[in-house]
Design a protein around this motif. Structure first.
Motif, mmCIF file in Angstrom:
data_model
loop_
_atom_site.group_PDB
_atom_site.id
_atom_site.type_symbol
_atom_site.label_atom_id
_atom_site.label_comp_id
_atom_site.label_asym_id
_atom_site.label_seq_id
_atom_site.Cartn_x
_atom_site.Cartn_y
_atom_site.Cartn_z
ATOM 1 N N LYS A 290 0.831 -1.206 0.000
ATOM 2 C CA LYS A 290 0.000 0.000 0.000
ATOM 3 C C LYS A 290 0.863 1.253 0.000
ATOM 4 O O LYS A 290 0.630 2.193 -0.778
ATOM 5 C CB LYS A 290 -0.911 -0.019 1.234
ATOM 6 N N ARG A 291 1.874 1.274 0.856
ATOM 7 C CA ARG A 291 2.757 2.440 0.925
ATOM 8 C C ARG A 291 3.502 2.649 -0.384
ATOM 9 O O ARG A 291 3.676 3.779 -0.839
ATOM 10 C CB ARG A 291 3.753 2.268 2.072
ATOM 11 N N GLU B 191 1.209 4.147 -2.985
ATOM 12 C CA GLU B 191 0.910 5.551 -2.719
ATOM 13 C C GLU B 191 2.127 6.440 -2.966
ATOM 14 O O GLU B 191 2.034 7.499 -3.586
ATOM 15 C CB GLU B 191 0.424 5.711 -1.275
ATOM 16 N N LYS B 192 3.280 5.994 -2.481
ATOM 17 C CA LYS B 192 4.482 6.811 -2.589
ATOM 18 C C LYS B 192 4.993 6.910 -4.016
ATOM 19 O O LYS B 192 5.402 7.975 -4.491
ATOM 20 C CB LYS B 192 5.577 6.237 -1.688
#
Length: 512
Positions: free
Chosen positions: A459-460, A463-464
């Motif tokens: 997920k990170r 997003e990043k």
């Protein structure tokens, strides 16, 4: 008098036995019926000249040749030989009692010599199924047909030899090949090796992952970075062809007329690299009488598209369906032909028109809008079918000039085969899935489960890095392959991290 000989028609990569009925009666004209094409209609001149040259006579009577079944379209010059033999037998110039035992194919020259034909292997396979004792065909096609073990393959060079054989005046020795020994002897006969490549260890790793899971790859980097050199060596680390894969691949190349005359079977995986000016028909196959295209000739091997954005948009888009279904159906008004097209796609491209965007030393002269327009030539749906996006950087001089030995393809292949064995066991009871790249969304959810920590990492990363939604399944598939290479039952965080690294083109603002 009525005489029957036997020939064969090839449609797609399958053959159908054809009965050539020759009837001679009172009259003066010659007729060919049974949906012949122009090449068959023109055969009268070749047959008449060949018969006269070897010392026999062409009957000056009414001759009717029927190619049965009459509702199947016949094409090509392979019927010359069976028609000539039928005419000689029907005019009582040779014996006819052995004709029902053999399938006869070949194109006649005016002097009676016999020229090679296309599709000898599927013809021989069908002849064995239909219970023929043997097949008589040009010597240059004999090794190809001899791959069928329970069939007599009689190679001939001239019409006179066949007449003497049926008159039992001469014998023709059947060609026999120990197909398994020959197959095993040439199975690793590649001219290139990964040991030739200096540096680029991260790219070698990416190609090893691609080979282990059957994933499609795109290489992005400046000119001279080694993209083509690496791509050409990908077949050397793929698992060796099985005998059944070899037969299927050989059939396709036989039908296309691209099999070497001294080859019995294709023993190495095909590598096809069409130029970017190729048409969509040449890529997927087609024509008035549909022939296999480059994607079918790459079946069980690798299709390499260099300078991907330079290909016409229509050419790239027609690949979308074959990449998913792994076969191509070419339809015409009265019939359709299926060709297999299970290939690995490896594409290469520059990051921008000048080739030096993100180059560590040379300056790019393209603006960000130009770069974006260049990259947008590759559509999202096509990019969606490519699992690994690999950035290729130039090799430093110290690595080029270094004398340390590089890992050979055989060592890499052994690791790839171990990972493939894990996948074979996993998909043993699943139809149409043989490797991780072929998993559908349902299989991904069942077989690519990750821990809560892994979910948070993914997920990170999305997003990043601004990864698109289509990258989600691709990352999980690649992570599953990396875990298989490490012989891990579960996908761990390091496997996910490495898979995330291979999604360059999905990052937002990758090109500025």
């Amino acid at each position: 008098m009525l005489v029957k000989t036997f020939s064969s028609a090839v449609h797609g990569i399958e053959a159908t036995s054809i009965t050539v009925e020759v009837h001679i009666s009172t009259g003066t004209k010659y007729y060919i019926v049974g949906l012949p094409d122009n090449a068959i209609k023109e055969s009268w001149q070749r047959i008449e000249s060949a018969i006269a040259t070897i010392g026999f006579r062409m009957p000056r009577q009414k001759i009717v040749v029927n190619l049965a079944p009459a509702d199947i379209r016949k094409e090509g010059s392979a019927y010359d030989l069976s028609m000539a033999i039928g005419i000689l037998a029907a005019s009582n110039q040779m014996s006819a009692h052995l004709l029902s035992d053999y399938l006869i194919l070949g194109e006649l020259s005016l002097d009676g010599d016999i020229q090679p034909i296309k599709g000898a292997l599927p013809v021989a396979i069908q002849a064995e199924k239909d219970g023929f004792k043997g097949v008589i065909l040009p010597e240059l096609n004999a090794r190809e047909a001899a791959a069928v073990q329970n069939l007599q393959v009689l190679p001939v060079n001239n019409l006179r030899e066949i007449v003497a054989f049926f008159n039992e005046e001469e014998k023709i020795e059947p060609l026999k090949i120990d197909i398994e020994n020959e197959f095993l002897h040439h199975i690793n006969n590649y001219e290139v090796d990964f040991a030739d490549v200096r540096g680029q260890e991260n790219i070698k790793r990416a190609l090893e992952i691609a080979a282990a899971g059957g994933h499609n790859v795109i290489l992005i980097g400046p000119p001279g970075a080694g993209k083509t050199m690496l791509a050409k060596r990908l077949p050397t680390i793929l698992p060796p062809l099985t005998l059944s894969e070899s037969l299927e691949t050989t059939k396709i190349h036989s039908v296309a007329g691209q099999l070497h005359t001294q080859a019995a079977l294709m023993t190495t995986r095909p590598f096809r690299a069409p130029h970017h000016t190729i048409s969509d028909v040449a890529l997927v196959g087609g024509g008035s009488y549909p022939q296999p295209g480059e994607i079918s000739l790459a079946h069980n091997g690798v299709l390499f598209l260099d300078e991907l954005p330079e290909f016409k948009r229509s050419v790239l888009e027609v690949m979308r369906q074959p990449l998913e279904s792994r076969n191509i159906t070419i339809s015409r008004a009265r019939f359709s032909v299926d060709y297999p097209a299970s290939f690995m796609l490896i594409a290469a491209m520059n990051p921008c028109p000048c080739g030096y965007y993100n180059h560590p030393e040379k300056e790019c002269i393209c603006g960000s809008a130009v770069v974006q327009r260049y990259l947008s030539k590759i559509s999202g749906p096509l990019l969606d079918r490519i699992d690994l996006h690999v950035e290729v950087t130039p090799v430093e001089f110290n690595e080029l000039a270094g004398k340390s030995s590089c890992e050979k393809s055989m060592s890499i292949r052994n690791r790839v085969m171990q990972a493939r064995m894990v996948q074979e066991q996993r998909f043993d009871h699943v139809d149409h899935i043989h490797c991780n790249a072929q998993m559908n969304s349902k299989a991904v959810r069942e077989l690519c489960q990750i821990s809560e920590e892994g979910t948070l990492l993914l997920k990170r990363a999305m997003e990043k890095l601004g990864l698109s939604a289509r990258a989600y399944d691709r990352i999980l598939k690649v992570a599953r392959t990396i875990a298989d290479m490490d012989q891990c039952a579960a996908i761990e965080n390091q496997h996910l991290a490495e898979a995330i690294h291979f999604r360059s083109l999905d990052r937002e603002n990758w090109a500025g």
